[in-house]
Design an enzyme around this catalytic site. Structure first.
Site, PDB file in Angstrom:
ATOM      1  CG  HIS A 166      -0.418  -0.003   2.535  1.00 16.74           C
ATOM      2  ND1 HIS A 166      -0.078   1.147   3.208  1.00 16.74           N
ATOM      3  CD2 HIS A 166      -0.128  -1.015   3.384  1.00 16.74           C
ATOM      4  CE1 HIS A 166       0.386   0.833   4.410  1.00 16.74           C
ATOM      5  NE2 HIS A 166       0.383  -0.468   4.536  1.00 16.74           N
ATOM      6  CG  ASP A 217      -2.736   4.078   2.732  1.00 19.94           C
ATOM      7  OD1 ASP A 217      -2.315   3.040   2.187  1.00 19.94           O
ATOM      8  OD2 ASP A 217      -3.599   4.048   3.627  1.00 19.94           O
ATOM      9  CG  ASP A 229       2.725   0.275   7.646  1.00 22.44           C
ATOM     10  OD1 ASP A 229       2.313  -0.310   6.637  1.00 22.44           O
ATOM     11  OD2 ASP A 229       1.977   0.678   8.552  1.00 22.44           O
ATOM     12  CD  GLU A 287      -3.154  -1.624   5.421  1.00 22.95           C
ATOM     13  OE1 GLU A 287      -3.478  -2.603   6.118  1.00 22.95           O
ATOM     14  OE2 GLU A 287      -2.546  -0.646   5.892  1.00 22.95           O
ATOM     15  CD  GLU A 288      -1.448   2.193   7.504  1.00 21.19           C
ATOM     16  OE1 GLU A 288      -2.126   1.762   8.456  1.00 21.19           O
ATOM     17  OE2 GLU A 288      -0.289   1.818   7.279  1.00 21.19           O
ATOM     18  CG  ASP A 334       1.132  -3.954   5.375  1.00 21.70           C
ATOM     19  OD1 ASP A 334       2.041  -3.215   5.787  1.00 21.70           O
ATOM     20  OD2 ASP A 334      -0.069  -3.653   5.429  1.00 21.70           O
ATOM     21  CG  HIS A 372       0.838   2.420  12.439  1.00 24.61           C
ATOM     22  ND1 HIS A 372      -0.527   2.313  12.533  1.00 24.61           N
ATOM     23  CD2 HIS A 372       1.149   1.974  11.195  1.00 24.61           C
ATOM     24  CE1 HIS A 372      -1.011   1.807  11.403  1.00 24.61           C
ATOM     25  NE2 HIS A 372      -0.007   1.588  10.579  1.00 24.61           N
TER      26      HIS A 372
HETATM   27 ZN   LIG Z   1       0.794  -1.370   6.398  1.00 24.72          ZN
END
Ligand SMILES: [Zn+2]
Length: 412
Positions: free
Chosen positions: A98, A100, A131, A165-166, A193, A387
């Site tokens: 992903h 984003d 990520d 995705e987030e 991921d 994150h």
């Molecule tokens: Zn991710």
């Protein structure tokens, strides 16, 4: 694929270190935040990537599937599908990643500018580098190596570089699965991921997630005269201890998971009365349940209701339930699925470790594939910095994972 071919490909990949860091820099400098995170979406990052893929590699086709979304200035959330033809087309090897990212959070916790890649101690730092740019850069450079060496992949290879995705995947993989027919049931689907730092976890299954908010209503009164009220907190505490029975009732084991059992844990507690000398008439606590896929959420809920009924009758309270999250587990990818075996073989050859198919307690984006009957697996070798402030990925893992993908693309 001969050992000689593989050696050549791996040497090529070793030579890409600087270029990989460059691509990471370019991607990190374009903060692709979704509108729920007050961002403008992925369009700029997608343009940059498409351009890069065309110029630096060259694919047989690069298409963009846009999900309309009027919350972003461009009005669309882009999903890139890039295909490189292989010797055979009866199966595609997909890598889905992903574009984003999540916001950096408290900037004081960062030692560097989150949107400017810094290299130190064999790691690169920046928001998104792990990520999920680690998952974009690695398959991309595997294909670059093959292309530059004039080696055709065994099967067609597809990159699905998706949006959103987030924040739920509605405009990303869910949109692709619903509106477009790009994936085949015979295809291999790898989602880089999530993973562990020694690269041995191939995620194939997940537990159902069930969160319960438990609201107990009694009657408030002065603490010196408890008989004049009904202590909601005391009744709720009794229910909490009764919920421990769930562990005995639902004691099935599945060794694919770690831990191999369902878990039923009381977690958050909302504040009730502010002072010590009041009997609380209201009590709210939460339960986090991670349930093995073979057990239905409804079944567990019925048992919880039964236990609550006992407490209601015993204490004269009313207990109400609501559920902030309820996700029934998707069917697992079989532990002996061809994609699992092929990936484990590649991991073994590159890292010399035995990777194992495993289940986890949290949801992953692979569940969307599994619900539609595709055998997706989640794998990468990362330190799990997603994150977090000072997010990083190790350069050696970037190069290693690139080799794993190249190996996979060359397997017969
Ligand atoms: Zn991710």
């Amino acid at each position: 694929m001969t050992d000689d071919t593989l050696k050549k490909v791996f040497e090529k990949i070793d030579s890409y270190e600087e270029q990989m860091i460059e691509l990471q820099k370019g991607l990190t400098a374009i903060p692709a935040l979704g509108p729920t995170n007050d961002g403008e979406g992925e369009i700029k990052k997608a343009e940059f990537l498409k351009d890069w893929l065309e110029k630096e590699i060259g694919f047989d086709s690069i298409e963009e599937y846009d999900s309309p979304d009027d919350r972003v200035p461009s009005g669309k959330r882009p999903n890139i599908i890039a295909i490189m033809k292989g010797k055979r087309s009866d199966r595609k090897i997909w890598v889905m990643a992903h574009m984003d990212v999540v916001p950096p959070g408290d900037l004081d916790l960062w030692n560097t500018d989150p949107y400017e890649v810094k290299v130190a101690d064999g790691k690169i730092y920046g928001r998104g580098v792990e990520d999920n740019q680690h998952g974009i850069v690695t398959p991309v450079f595997a294909l670059k190596a093959l292309k530059e060496l004039g080696i055709q992949p065994e099967y067609d290879v597809g990159l699905a570089l998706v949006a959103d995705e987030e924040t739920g995947s509605e405009h990303g993989i869910q949109f692709l699965l619903k509106e477009h027919d790009v994936f085949g049931k015979n295809d291999f689907i790898i989602v880089p991921d999530a993973g562990v730092s020694d690269g041995t976890m191939i995620e194939i299954a997940e537990k159902s997630i069930y969160w319960l908010k438990v609201h107990t209503v009694g009657k408030q009164c002065h603490a010196s005269t408890p008989e004049q009220g009904i202590n909601a907190h005391k009744a709720a505490a009794h229910l909490i201890t009764r919920l421990e029975r769930l562990y005995e009732i639902y004691n099935q084991r599945d060794e694919v998971f770690d831990p191999p059992i369902s878990t039923f844990e009381p977690t958050k507690k909302e504040a009730n009365v502010p002072n010590v000398n009041t009997i609380p008439g209201d009590d709210v606590f939460y339960v986090d349940m991670r349930i093995l896929p073979e057990i239905k959420i409804d079944e567990v809920h019925a048992t919880v209701e039964k236990l609550a009924k006992e407490v209601e009758e015993e204490f004269g309270v009313t207990i109400e339930f609501s559920s902030p999250q309820r996700d029934e587990a998707a069917p697992a990818t079989p532990a002996d699925a061809p994609v699992v075996k092929a990936l484990a073989k590649a991991i073994k050859d590159v890292y010399n470790v035995e990777a194992k198919p495993m289940g986890i307690g949290g949801g992953t984006v692979a569940a969307f594939f599994r619900r539609e009957g595709f055998n997706a697996v989640v794998w990468s070798k990362i330190d799990e910095l997603a994150h977090q402030p000072n997010e990083y990925t190790k350069i050696e893992n970037m190069i290693g994972d690139t080799k794993v993908f190249a190996h996979l693309f060359l397997q017969e």
